[in-house]
Scaffold this motif. Structure first.
Motif, short mmCIF file in Angstrom:
data_model
loop_
_atom_site.label_atom_id
_atom_site.label_comp_id
_atom_site.label_asym_id
_atom_site.label_seq_id
_atom_site.Cartn_x
_atom_site.Cartn_y
_atom_site.Cartn_z
N LEU A 89 -56.46 61.83 70.65
CA LEU A 89 -57.79 62.03 70.11
C LEU A 89 -57.79 63.18 69.10
CD1 LEU A 89 -60.12 61.89 73.27
CD2 LEU A 89 -59.76 60.08 71.58
N ALA B 127 -59.90 56.66 72.56
CA ALA B 127 -58.44 56.73 72.50
C ALA B 127 -57.82 55.34 72.40
CB ALA B 127 -57.91 57.47 73.72
N LEU C 206 -64.41 58.86 75.97
CA LEU C 206 -63.21 59.36 75.31
C LEU C 206 -62.04 58.41 75.51
CD1 LEU C 206 -63.47 63.19 76.05
CD2 LEU C 206 -64.09 61.96 73.96
#
Length: 306
Positions: free
Chosen positions: A256, A236, A232
């Motif tokens: 996100l 990002a 993640l």
């Protein structure tokens, strides 16, 4: 190479000085220097730039430091677990899990299991891949495992607790972020895809690769990282997109967005595995709580026991 070599090396690397490291280790400096030299001879490379003040790690030293810290932490965890077990004089229950499941209902399962069993049992959680869980169950290193892969083993039984939808994680400013309709796998395959976890294979990453392959798609640009949080973070930063379980949306980040995927088979099971011969009260309690929390018996098409 022994553990003491790694402890000595890490101490010098952190203190960046042999004298201070020797004080920390409660030994004199000459033996410490000899141990480091022995380690360098065994590895075949110098670990410190001794012309620098304070000391600096060489490239080989930086690589060893990263791995030595992890190895020592794992050893200390094992030693602490065993120490607590024998000092407490209580039943110890070991639960294996894959990291992404912690985003969903597993913490609730563990809380309810802990409350139900009371103080007569000590519970430890150990992160490991689904295949590693199967080996650990066979060898008695864990009592139950929560994973995402179906591992065929005559000595084990599995219960598919739920089938979790997968979603696409995108940078907030991505061109697809504003698309209201579910994203197609073709759209996602055209992007750089961040896969995880890297250390455990086969793993959830192979599930994602199989999903694309089942639709006749290949990923020309992909990168693997160690864990969900790292994936993640890479998304990002604009490094690509990632396919993650829907429960990952709990990590609400302003940089996100998560979008549904237009494929009915974009799912990942959550599977409870245990030894076929285990008829303990602890396992029965764990299974009952897990079924209740995941609402297993209420979900159509969920595999029961195999």
């Amino acid at each position: 190479m022994e553990l003491r070599h790694l402890r000595y090396f890490v101490a010098v690397a952190q203190e960046r000085n042999f004298s201070r490291a020797a004080e920390q280790l409660n030994i004199s400096q000459p033996p410490l220097s000899r141990q480091i030299r022995e380690l360098e001879l065994e590895i075949g490379a110098e670990l410190f730039d001794r012309t620098s003040r304070p000391l600096r790690l060489t490239d080989a030293g930086r690589l060893l430091y990263q791995n030595a810290v992890q190895a020592l932490a794992s050893f200390d965890q094992v030693r602490g677990t065993m120490s607590r077990h024998f000092k407490a004089g209580t039943r110890h229950y070991l639960i294996g899990f894959v990291g992404s499941i912690l985003c969903g209902r597993l913490p609730q399962v563990i809380r309810e299991f802990r409350a139900h069993m009371g103080g007569g049992i000590a519970i430890s959680l150990i992160e490991m891949g689904s295949s590693e869980q199967a080996a650990a169950l066979r060898e008695g290193r864990i009592d139950v495992g929560f994973g995402r892969l179906r591992v065929n083993d005559e000595g084990l039984r599995r219960i598919v607790l739920t089938k979790e939808a997968l979603v696409a994680a995108l940078p907030a400013d991505h061109a697809l972020a504003d698309q209201s309709a579910p994203l197609s796998l073709g759209q996602l395959a055209a992007e750089p895809v961040i896969l995880y976890p890297r250390p455990f294979r086969p793993s959830y990453a192979d599930q994602v690769l199989s999903l694309f392959e089942d639709h006749g798609l290949t990923l020309d640009h992909r990168q693997e990282v160690r864990e969900l949080q790292a994936a993640l973070g890479m998304v990002a930063a604009g490094a690509g997109v990632s396919i993650v379980p829907a429960s990952a949306q709990i990590m609400d980040r302003p940089d996100l967005v998560f979008r549904p995927i237009a494929a009915e088979d974009a799912i990942s099971p959550i599977i409870l595995s245990h030894r076929a011969t285990d008829s303990s009260a602890e396992l029965q309690c764990m299974v009952e709580i897990s079924r209740t929390v995941y609402q297993t018996d209420r979900e159509p098409g969920v595999e029961a026991v195999s």
